[in-house]
Design an enzyme around this catalytic site. Structure first.
Site, PDB file in Angstrom:
ATOM      1  N   HIS A 148       0.839  -1.209   0.000  1.00 39.48           N
ATOM      2  CA  HIS A 148       0.000   0.000   0.000  1.00 39.48           C
ATOM      3  C   HIS A 148       0.868   1.250   0.000  1.00 39.48           C
ATOM      4  O   HIS A 148       2.034   1.233   0.406  1.00 39.48           O
ATOM      5  CB  HIS A 148      -0.917   0.003   1.228  1.00 39.48           C
ATOM      6  CG  HIS A 148      -0.164   0.041   2.520  1.00 39.48           C
ATOM      7  ND1 HIS A 148       0.370   1.206   3.038  1.00 39.48           N
ATOM      8  CD2 HIS A 148       0.169  -0.941   3.386  1.00 39.48           C
ATOM      9  CE1 HIS A 148       0.987   0.940   4.176  1.00 39.48           C
ATOM     10  NE2 HIS A 148       0.883  -0.355   4.407  1.00 39.48           N
TER      11      HIS A 148
ATOM     12  N   GLU B 248      -1.571  -7.340   7.178  1.00 40.99           N
ATOM     13  CA  GLU B 248      -0.237  -7.138   7.749  1.00 40.99           C
ATOM     14  C   GLU B 248      -0.094  -7.956   9.023  1.00 40.99           C
ATOM     15  O   GLU B 248      -1.090  -8.439   9.588  1.00 40.99           O
ATOM     16  CB  GLU B 248      -0.017  -5.643   8.028  1.00 40.99           C
ATOM     17  CG  GLU B 248       1.354  -5.287   8.588  1.00 40.99           C
ATOM     18  CD  GLU B 248       2.530  -5.693   7.707  1.00 40.99           C
ATOM     19  OE1 GLU B 248       2.682  -6.904   7.418  1.00 40.99           O
ATOM     20  OE2 GLU B 248       3.329  -4.803   7.350  1.00 40.99           O
TER      21      GLU B 248
END
Length: 196
Positions: A11, A86
């Protein structure tokens, strides 16, 4: 095990990235720089000629990853998969890095820039992350774009290259870039604007 061609994106920069606040499963918005990095990824991917319908696009359900996927791949359907989240940083999620280092001097002395993250109280361990990443990779059929996070990206690439997940710090990082893994090799497309 052979895997289909993979195009792995982290990202774009977030407000918490800029503040060195650990996100893990928490989230913060993309900065303007982060949105620009996603546009850079769109340019890189468009040069690879990955038409909609000929490549699968999967994203972490974290809003920062989803927003990056929407900007980078505006014409592709995006499937969310929690295996792309994550690392779960447990009690360290939402804390500023300098605070964690002050509370845990062993982290400040660590020679590996990433492995210490797997020691967070009530957090995810490397074996757990490796298992979910391996499960994801084994489920893929055909060329796939994966929009994920810094640590997850590194573990995915280690596994796809046949390396132990403990080698994750040998993998290059970067936001605004595309990591291509195919035929047992990896290459980085774009100029990394963030080493993490």
């Amino acid at each position: 095990m052979a895997f289909p061609p993979l195009y792995i994106l982290r990202h774009g920069e977030t407000e918490w990235n800029r503040a060195e606040r650990l996100q893990g499963h928490l989230d913060s918005p993309l900065t303007e720089r982060g949105r620009a990095q996603a546009r850079e990824q769109r340019e890189i991917l468009s040069e690879l000629l990955l038409p909609a319908g000929h490549v699968t696009v999967m994203s972490s359900p974290s809003p920062r990853a989803l927003r990056t996927a929407e900007i980078a791949l505006p014409d592709h359907p995006i499937t969310q998969d929690a295996r792309l989240l994550e690392i779960d940083l447990g009690d360290w999620a939402g804390r500023v890095l300098s605070e964690i280092r002050a509370d845990h001097p062993e982290i400040a002395a660590a020679t590996d820039p990433h492995m210490w993250k797997f020691t967070a109280p009530r957090g995810e361990r490397l074996a757990q992350m490796a298992a979910r990443c391996q499960s994801l990779l084994a489920s893929l059929h055909g060329p796939t774009v994966l929009v994920t996070h810094g640590i997850t990206s590194r573990v995915l690439r280690c596994l796809a290259l046949g390396l132990p997940p403990e080698d994750l710090s040998s993998m290059p990082g970067g936001q605004g870039v595309v990591h291509v893994v195919e035929h047992g090799t990896a290459r980085l497309l774009g100029a990394a604007s963030d080493a993490d």
